[in-house]
Design a protein around this motif. Structure first.
Motif, mmCIF file in Angstrom:
data_model
loop_
_atom_site.group_PDB
_atom_site.id
_atom_site.type_symbol
_atom_site.label_atom_id
_atom_site.label_comp_id
_atom_site.label_asym_id
_atom_site.label_seq_id
_atom_site.Cartn_x
_atom_site.Cartn_y
_atom_site.Cartn_z
ATOM 1 N N ILE A 13 63.956 61.780 28.892
ATOM 2 C CA ILE A 13 65.275 61.592 28.271
ATOM 3 C C ILE A 13 66.068 60.524 29.018
ATOM 4 N N ILE A 14 65.991 60.541 30.347
ATOM 5 C CA ILE A 14 66.683 59.518 31.142
ATOM 6 C C ILE A 14 66.160 58.133 30.778
ATOM 7 N N SER A 15 64.849 58.023 30.617
ATOM 8 C CA SER A 15 64.238 56.747 30.239
ATOM 9 C C SER A 15 64.736 56.286 28.866
ATOM 10 N N LEU A 16 64.846 57.230 27.930
ATOM 11 C CA LEU A 16 65.338 56.900 26.595
ATOM 12 C C LEU A 16 66.786 56.419 26.644
ATOM 13 N N ILE A 17 67.607 57.101 27.440
ATOM 14 C CA ILE A 17 69.022 56.722 27.567
ATOM 15 C C ILE A 17 69.146 55.330 28.180
ATOM 16 N N ASP A 18 68.396 55.081 29.266
ATOM 17 C CA ASP A 18 68.440 53.772 29.921
ATOM 18 C C ASP A 18 67.993 52.670 28.976
ATOM 19 N N SER A 19 66.949 52.950 28.210
ATOM 20 C CA SER A 19 66.441 51.962 27.259
ATOM 21 C C SER A 19 67.468 51.662 26.177
ATOM 22 N N ALA A 20 68.132 52.716 25.686
ATOM 23 C CA ALA A 20 69.157 52.533 24.656
ATOM 24 C C ALA A 20 70.334 51.721 25.185
ATOM 25 N N ALA A 24 71.555 48.163 23.812
ATOM 26 C CA ALA A 24 72.939 47.993 23.353
ATOM 27 C C ALA A 24 73.586 46.786 24.031
ATOM 28 N N ILE A 25 73.372 46.669 25.344
ATOM 29 C CA ILE A 25 73.937 45.539 26.092
ATOM 30 C C ILE A 25 73.350 44.226 25.582
ATOM 31 N N ARG A 26 72.029 44.226 25.355
ATOM 32 C CA ARG A 26 71.358 43.017 24.863
ATOM 33 C C ARG A 26 71.886 42.648 23.477
ATOM 34 N N SER A 27 72.117 43.653 22.642
ATOM 35 C CA SER A 27 72.627 43.403 21.294
ATOM 36 C C SER A 27 74.042 42.826 21.349
ATOM 37 N N LEU A 101 68.247 35.492 25.430
ATOM 38 C CA LEU A 101 69.114 34.834 26.412
ATOM 39 C C LEU A 101 70.566 35.216 26.183
ATOM 40 N N ASN A 102 71.298 35.391 27.265
ATOM 41 C CA ASN A 102 72.714 35.749 27.146
ATOM 42 C C ASN A 102 73.601 34.510 27.284
ATOM 43 N N TRP A 103 74.906 34.726 27.180
ATOM 44 C CA TRP A 103 75.840 33.601 27.181
ATOM 45 C C TRP A 103 75.852 32.865 28.520
ATOM 46 N N SER A 104 75.778 33.593 29.619
ATOM 47 C CA SER A 104 75.793 32.933 30.924
ATOM 48 C C SER A 104 74.580 32.008 31.074
#
Length: 334
Positions: A13-20, A24-27, A101-104
């Motif tokens: 479950i911890i792995s699933l939460i971290d992945s989500a 989310a951050i990547r999105s 790739l992110n904005w930075s």
């Protein structure tokens, strides 16, 4: 449920939460990149409408900043809006903007003027999952120019984009290797064990500097030949080249005895450790200074298993590396 089953469930479950969270951050990052691209597109097109007025472009950006900053904050300053406009100019095709790739990272890429160089850093960043800090370090250490010292541009780009696997160690191993992240002063004399210890301490950064496909195997690997014992400084494996890579550290100018010692280690790995499907072992002499002619005549012609790579404890300037690339090109033409 048993305690072990509970622990497994918890970790899952911890792995699933971290992945989500990561997704989310990547999105969010990519939506921001798309937003800034669209803003830059509109600013650019509006400025083009007023192309007959030299001051119109500056007026548009200043007007937008004055009205957007009170609502959305400092992220819409004149400088930031100009960066968005430049983002669109450098990447005018929407589909070419990569979600990995992110904005930075895009802000760093905007400052890279050469298109081939930008293509290289984009491909390497996506393939190796570089963070913004890692991309910044590779650009500042002129990774692209250092690889061009021993390769042609087409080969460097093809390997970066995954269009070909490296067939020669020199396609991914750099000379010089830059070790500024070790934090050692270049004016100070070091024992080999000091440099080795610093590399182990900063192993993640060292693997990044070595290049694609490297993983750590051993430090001070013992080799016993009858009654004699020898210790290999560092052993790595490269999954792209499918071979062991042995590194011997020399904090002084290398000698032909150093080359002979490394050749012995390479021979040992080829005859004892290497599996039938793997390629020949590569040996790297990581040295403070070298004599290329000595290296050439100490080895058989067309030898591709022993590489002498000079290390630098500071970042070379881009100008120094560009000069070195031009010098190599001139040698080829002679």
């Amino acid at each position: 449920m048993s305690e072990i089953e509970n622990t497994v469930l918890l970790k899952t479950i911890i792995s699933l939460i971290d992945s989500a969270k990561e997704n989310a951050i990547r999105s969010i990052d990519f939506h921001r990149v798309q937003l800034y691209w669209n803003i830059g597109k509109h600013i650019f097109e509006e400025q083009q409408q007023g192309k007959d007025r030299a001051d119109y472009g500056q007026y548009v950006v200043k007007y937008l900043s004055t009205n957007l900053k009170p609502i959305f904050g400092s992220g819409f300053s004149i400088r930031q809006l100009e960066t968005m406009r430049q983002f669109y100019r450098v990447f005018p095709i929407a589909n070419a903007v990569r979600s990995q790739l992110n904005w930075s990272q895009y802000r760093m890429l905007i400052a890279v003027n050469d298109e081939d160089k930008r293509t290289f850093y984009i491909a390497e960043s996506i393939k190796n999952h570089w963070t913004g800090r890692q991309m910044e370090r590779q650009i500042n250490s002129s990774l692209y120019e250092r690889l061009l010292l021993s390769n042609d541009k087409e080969s460097v780009l093809a390997v970066a984009k995954g269009e070909k696997y490296p067939s020669d160690a020199r396609e991914i191993i750099k000379d010089p290797i830059t070790l500024e992240f070790l934090g050692l002063r270049r004016e100070t004399a070091y024992y080999e064990k000091d440099l080795e210890a610093a590399i182990i301490t900063h192993l993640h950064d060292f693997l990044l500097e070595l290049g694609n496909g490297f993983s750590f195997v051993a430090r001070q690997k013992r080799i016993r030949l009858e009654d004699d014992e020898f210790f290999v400084d560092l052993v790595f494996y490269n999954r792209l080249l499918q071979c062991f890579v042995i590194i011997e550290i020399k904090t002084k100018k290398i000698t032909h005895q150093d080359i002979g010692q490394l050749q012995m280690y390479v021979n040992y790995y080829d005859r004892v450790e290497k599996l039938p499907h793997e390629n020949k072992t590569i040996g790297i002499l990581l040295c403070a200074d070298k004599n290329d002619t000595l290296v050439k005549f100490s080895l058989p012609e067309d030898d591709k298993t022993i590489i002498a790579s000079k290390y630098e404890l500071y970042l070379p300037s881009a100008a120094q590396l560009i000069d070195a690339v031009q010098e190599e090109i001139q040698k080829i033409g002679e």
